[in-house]
Design an enzyme around this catalytic site. Structure first.
Site, PDB file in Angstrom:
ATOM      1  N   ALA A  53       0.843  -1.184   0.000  1.00 58.10           N
ATOM      2  CA  ALA A  53       0.000   0.000   0.000  1.00 58.10           C
ATOM      3  C   ALA A  53       0.885   1.244   0.000  1.00 58.10           C
ATOM      4  O   ALA A  53       2.021   1.215   0.490  1.00 58.10           O
ATOM      5  CB  ALA A  53      -0.899   0.003   1.237  1.00 58.10           C
ATOM      6  N   LYS A  54       0.372   2.329  -0.563  1.00 59.10           N
ATOM      7  CA  LYS A  54       1.102   3.601  -0.554  1.00 59.10           C
ATOM      8  C   LYS A  54       0.608   4.426   0.634  1.00 59.10           C
ATOM      9  O   LYS A  54      -0.532   4.876   0.661  1.00 59.10           O
ATOM     10  CB  LYS A  54       0.905   4.364  -1.867  1.00 59.10           C
ATOM     11  CG  LYS A  54       1.757   5.611  -1.959  1.00 59.10           C
ATOM     12  CD  LYS A  54       1.567   6.322  -3.287  1.00 59.10           C
ATOM     13  CE  LYS A  54       2.524   7.501  -3.408  1.00 59.10           C
ATOM     14  NZ  LYS A  54       2.333   8.493  -2.324  1.00 59.10           N
ATOM     15  N   TRP A  55       1.476   4.640   1.599  1.00 57.42           N
ATOM     16  CA  TRP A  55       1.107   5.312   2.838  1.00 57.42           C
ATOM     17  C   TRP A  55       1.139   6.824   2.658  1.00 57.42           C
ATOM     18  O   TRP A  55       2.026   7.367   2.001  1.00 57.42           O
ATOM     19  CB  TRP A  55       2.052   4.880   3.958  1.00 57.42           C
ATOM     20  CG  TRP A  55       1.958   3.408   4.186  1.00 57.42           C
ATOM     21  CD1 TRP A  55       2.685   2.431   3.566  1.00 57.42           C
ATOM     22  CD2 TRP A  55       1.030   2.750   5.035  1.00 57.42           C
ATOM     23  NE1 TRP A  55       2.263   1.198   3.998  1.00 57.42           N
ATOM     24  CE2 TRP A  55       1.257   1.366   4.895  1.00 57.42           C
ATOM     25  CE3 TRP A  55       0.040   3.191   5.913  1.00 57.42           C
ATOM     26  CZ2 TRP A  55       0.518   0.417   5.588  1.00 57.42           C
ATOM     27  CZ3 TRP A  55      -0.692   2.258   6.613  1.00 57.42           C
ATOM     28  CH2 TRP A  55      -0.455   0.877   6.456  1.00 57.42           C
TER      29      TRP A  55
ATOM     30  N   ASP B 294      -3.002   5.904  -0.021  1.00 57.73           N
ATOM     31  CA  ASP B 294      -2.861   6.744  -1.205  1.00 57.73           C
ATOM     32  C   ASP B 294      -2.766   5.984  -2.515  1.00 57.73           C
ATOM     33  O   ASP B 294      -2.549   6.582  -3.552  1.00 57.73           O
ATOM     34  CB  ASP B 294      -1.579   7.587  -1.024  1.00 57.73           C
ATOM     35  CG  ASP B 294      -1.675   8.929  -1.695  1.00 57.73           C
ATOM     36  OD1 ASP B 294      -2.781   9.335  -2.066  1.00 57.73           O
ATOM     37  OD2 ASP B 294      -0.622   9.568  -1.849  1.00 57.73           O
ATOM     38  N   GLY B 295      -2.894   4.646  -2.483  1.00 55.88           N
ATOM     39  CA  GLY B 295      -2.752   3.870  -3.704  1.00 55.88           C
ATOM     40  C   GLY B 295      -1.918   2.634  -3.449  1.00 55.88           C
ATOM     41  O   GLY B 295      -1.928   2.069  -2.348  1.00 55.88           O
TER      42      GLY B 295
END
Length: 356
Positions: A28-30, A175-176
């Site tokens: 995951a994009k933190w 965030d993505g």
């Protein structure tokens, strides 16, 4: 401090792609502060993405890292703050404050967490040249059984799982998705990873612009949306234009240019107290105190379609919006918050799983 990898370290970066690429390592994009953590015994240092120290702003995290990380190590990760089951970037930015008393008060009120996703050194060995797959295995082993506020970032090599994360995790403020080649060494300051971010479009009112630093051409467009009470709220800017287009925008907006801001919905923008009850351009902050925040008001009649990733607290664009086109078929009054897509809620606890 004497480690095989010493500060400052410039973190490996990612370039944007439209879709999740196959056959990679996925995380995951933190949505937090990128941080490189160095621990050598009792010494702990936290470096930012630019190499500047973050240590003094997160005293509670320094203590947690000293207790939970291996005796000698360097880790790449993200500092985040969670509130009510989702990430809160605003609370994170409040921590960058010159007053030590305020930093310590916020450390108790909104404690931070560290999400580790890469291991750059362990004991006396640098891992910069080791493939990601091996670094990940060592990271998981080094942090086996670790407890909050330190976490190991969930990861998978299953693209379908990554796609599900992309769709679900936004509800928790993420965030993505990030994709990383498994055989790749750690490449400092290179865009050697891939990021896939959420993108949506919205129709917004262009209510002003700021000049570019190079001269009398558009630097950024000021964007607004109407709230339920019919008030035009400032929601962000669109700023990425070729130089030729910046000059064209000045000409296109000239017929709407207002000589007197007093008749503009954001006339009170320079009054600090007005920002407490309305979203206006030029809000004072420690980030912008030295910047020229003046702007050119235009009649709020022109509508533009912009792309954005997600909203911050439901009231403004989290990042700079990307201009797509003018929408002459839309009226300014129709540009309301009601058009915005809301992500389905998702609790951070579901991402990390049960943890002491």
């Amino acid at each position: 401090m004497d480690l095989p990898v010493m500060p400052p370290v410039k973190p490996m970066l990612a370039k944007s792609v439209a879709r999740i690429p196959p056959d990679m390592h996925y995380e995951a994009k933190w949505d937090g502060f990128r941080a490189i953590v160095f621990r050598d015994g009792a010494e702990v240092e936290i470096g930012s993405r630019t190499g500047k120290p973050l240590t003094r702003y997160f005293p509670e995290l320094v203590e947690a890292l000293r207790e939970r990380l291996p005796e000698r190590c360097v880790m790449d990760g993200e500092i985040v703050i969670a509130r009510e089951g989702r990430l809160d970037f605003d609370a994170l930015t409040e921590r960058i404050h010159p007053a030590d008393s305020r930093v310590r008060m916020l450390a108790e009120k909104t404690p931070a967490s560290f999400v580790a996703f890469d291991l750059l050194a362990l004991a006396d060995e640098s891992l910069l040249d080791v493939p990601l797959g091996d670094r990940r295995a060592l990271l998981v082993m080094a942090l086996s059984g670790v407890t909050a506020p330190v976490h190991v970032a969930p990861a998978t090599t299953d693209r379908e799982v990554a796609q599900r994360w992309f769709e679900q995790y936004e509800g928790a403020g993420l965030d993505g998705v990030i994709a990383k080649p498994l055989t790749q060494p750690y490449l400092q300051d290179e865009r050697a990873m891939f990021k896939i971010k959420h993108e949506r479009t919205a129709d917004v009112v262009v209510a002003g612009y700021r000049f570019h630093k190079s001269g009398p051409i558009v630097g950024s467009l000021l964007l607004g949306l109407y709230d339920d009470g019919g008030t035009l709220q400032h929601v962000g800017v669109s700023a990425a234009f070729p130089m030729k287009r910046r000059a064209e925008l000045v000409e296109e907006l000239e017929p709407l240019r207002m000589e007197d801001v007093e008749q503009h919905p954001w006339a009170a923008w320079a009054d600090e107290a007005a920002h407490e009850t309305a979203r206006l351009p030029g809000a004072p902050s420690r980030w912008s105190s030295k910047k020229d925040l003046s702007w050119v008001p235009v009649r709020p009649e022109r509508v533009a379609e912009v792309a954005y990733d997600h909203m911050e607290n439901g009231v403004r664009f989290r990042h700079t919006a990307r201009f797509r086109r003018w929408r002459p078929d839309r009226t300014a009054e129709s540009c309301t918050y009601g058009q915005l897509e809301e992500p389905v809620g998702y609790d951070l606890a579901e991402i990390f799983g049960p943890q002491d």
